[in-house]
Design an enzyme around this catalytic site. Structure first.
Site, short mmCIF file in Angstrom:
data_model
loop_
_atom_site.label_atom_id
_atom_site.label_comp_id
_atom_site.label_asym_id
_atom_site.label_seq_id
_atom_site.Cartn_x
_atom_site.Cartn_y
_atom_site.Cartn_z
N GLU A 80 36.69 47.87 36.81
CA GLU A 80 37.27 47.77 37.92
C GLU A 80 38.82 46.81 37.73
OE1 GLU A 80 35.07 46.79 41.29
OE2 GLU A 80 33.43 47.89 40.49
N CYS A 325 38.24 38.74 44.87
CA CYS A 325 37.50 37.65 44.38
C CYS A 325 36.01 37.69 44.58
CB CYS A 325 37.81 36.61 44.90
SG CYS A 325 39.33 35.96 44.15
#
Ligand code: SF4
Length: 335
Positions: A80, A325
Site C-alpha cells: 500500500e 499510520c
C-alpha cells in the site's frame, strides 16, 4: 509496469532517443506509449508490446478527498502507498517491503510478516502512480516519506537507490530534503545513512520514554534499547548537522501519561539537545489499542513545549480508507 527490456530495445537508438523515452516515462508521466508523440510510431509499437506501462493498482479515496490510497500489486504481493494532500503539498508515503517482520504491537502491517523486500524500481513506481494521478490536476508529488509497509533500513540498498532516482534532476527531481526515511531504530542503517552525505531526513519511531514500555510495544527495543538508539542518533546529528524527527504514536492509557511526557522531554534534551522535533501522531484504533483523546494529546504536547522541545502534529489522514499510520495491510478491500 515492466521496463526490463527497455535497455535492450534502445541499444541501437541514438542518445537523444533514450532521453526522449526516459523523459516520457519519468518527467511527463505518460500512462501509455501512444502519448509519447515525439517517439517514432514503429518504436512506440515495439515499446507497447515489450514494456507495459500500466501499474496494477486499486485506488481508494477518503471522504474529505485529502487522502488517496493505492493497493499496488507486485507479482502477487500487495503493498500500500498513500497520497496525502494539504494545500499545495502532495506527500506520498511509500512501502519498502511487502509486509513487515518488526512486529510492533500497535501496527496492522506488523501482523503480516515480511514476504519480501521491494526493488527500488517498485518503490519508485509507487511515486510514479501518484504523479500520473496528479498530472490531471496539474500538480506534482512534493514530498516522499518512506513510512509505509516495512522497515526501510532492512531494505537499505534499494531504499537509497530509490532516493537517488527520485532526486535525479533528469527524472522526478524531488529534493532530497523533501524525502524522509523512518525507522524503528535499526542501528546499522542509521550509521550507514549518516555516511551517505544525502540531505534526506531521518525519522525515528520512538513511542515510549522507558525501555520497559518501548519493549512491550516494539520488540526491536529488546535488541537495541533506547540508550543505544539515541546515542547512534546523536552521532547521526553530529555527522550530518541535520535535525531528526522523533515519531511518537499517542496510545490511550499506554504511553500518553503526564509522567511519560516529562520523561520523554528530559530524555530527548539530554541525548539529542535541540536538534529534533517530536511528531505526535494521532492513532487510529486497532484491536487492543485506542488512540489518545485530543485533550490528552494537548496536555502531552504542552509539557514537551514547556520543557523546550519542538512539537508538530499533523492532520490525521485517511482513517476512513484505512490509510493511516498502522493501518496498512495490503488488502484490496477497506473493510
Ligand atoms: S510500525 Fe513500521 S516497523 Fe513496526 S510493524 Fe508496522 S510497518 Fe513494521
Amino acid at each position: 509496469m515492466n521496463l526490463s527490456k527497455l535497455k535492450d530495445i534502445l541499444k541501437d537508438q541514438p542518445k537523444f532517443r533514450h532521453k526522449q523515452v526516459y523523459d516520457a516515462v519519468y518527467r511527463q508521466f505518460i500512462s501509455s506509449w501512444q502519448e509519447a508523440g515525439n517517439i517514432p510510431k514503429e518504436l512506440r509499437g515495439i515499446l507497447w508490446e515489450n514494456c507495459p506501462l500500466k501499474i496494477e493498482a486499486d485506488i481508494f479515496k477518503s471522504k474529505d478527498k485529502k487522502t488517496v490510497k493505492a493497493v499496488v500489486c507486485f507479482d502477487d504481493n500487495f503493498v500500500e502507498s498513500v497520497l496525502m494532500r494539504y494545500g499545495n503539498q502532495n506527500s506520498v508515503c511509500v512501502s519498502t517491503q511487502a509486509g513487515c517482520n518488526m512486529g510492533c504491537n500497535f501496527c496492522a502491517t506488523g501482523k503480516l510478516g515480511c514476504k519480501r523486500n521491494l526493488l527500488y524500481t517498485e518503490i519508485v513506481q509507487q511515486v510514479l502512480l501518484f504523479e500520473r494521478y496528479l498530472k490531471d490536476k496539474n500538480q506534482k508529488v512534493t514530498n516522499v516519506v518512506f513510512m509505509g509497509m516495512g522497515e526501510p533500513m532492512l531494505n537499505y540498498n534499494e531504499v537509497v537507490k530509490a532516493v537517488h532516482f527520485l532526486n535525479d534532476k533528469d527524472f522526478f527531481n524531488i529534493g532530497a530534503r523533501k524525502m524522509s526515511i523512518s525507522t524503528v531504530g535499526i542501528i546499522d542503517g542509521i550509521k550507514k545513512l549518516s555516511k551517505e552525505y544525502m540531505q534526506v531526513n531521518l525519522a525515528i519511531s520512538l513511542n515510549a520514554a522507558s525501555d520497559k514500555l518501548r519493549s512491550s510495544l516494539m520488540p526491536v527495543n529488546k535488541r537495541f534499547g533506547i540508550d543505544k538508539l539515541l546515542n547512534v542518533v546523536a552521532d547521526y546529528i553530529f555527522y550530518t548537522g541535520r535535525e531528526v524527527m522523533v515519531e511518537y504514536i499517542m496510545l490511550r492509557g499506554i504511553n500518553d501519561s503526564v509522567s511519560q511526557a516529562y520523561k520523554l522531554a528530559d530524555l530527548l534534551k539530554e541525548k539529542l539537545g535541540k536538534h529534533l522535533k517530536v511528531n505526535l501522531i494521532e492513532f487510529n484504533s486497532t484491536k487492543g489499542y485506542k488512540g489518545s483523546t485530543p485533550q490528552q494529546i494537548n496536555k502531552f504536547r504542552a509539557i514537551l513545549e514547556r520543557k523546550g522541545v519542538k512539537v508538530i502534529q499533523r492532520y490525521k489522514f485517511g482513517q476512513d480508507i484505512k490509510a493511516a499510520c498502522g493501518q496498512l495491510v495490503g488488502k484490496k478491500t477497506i473493510k
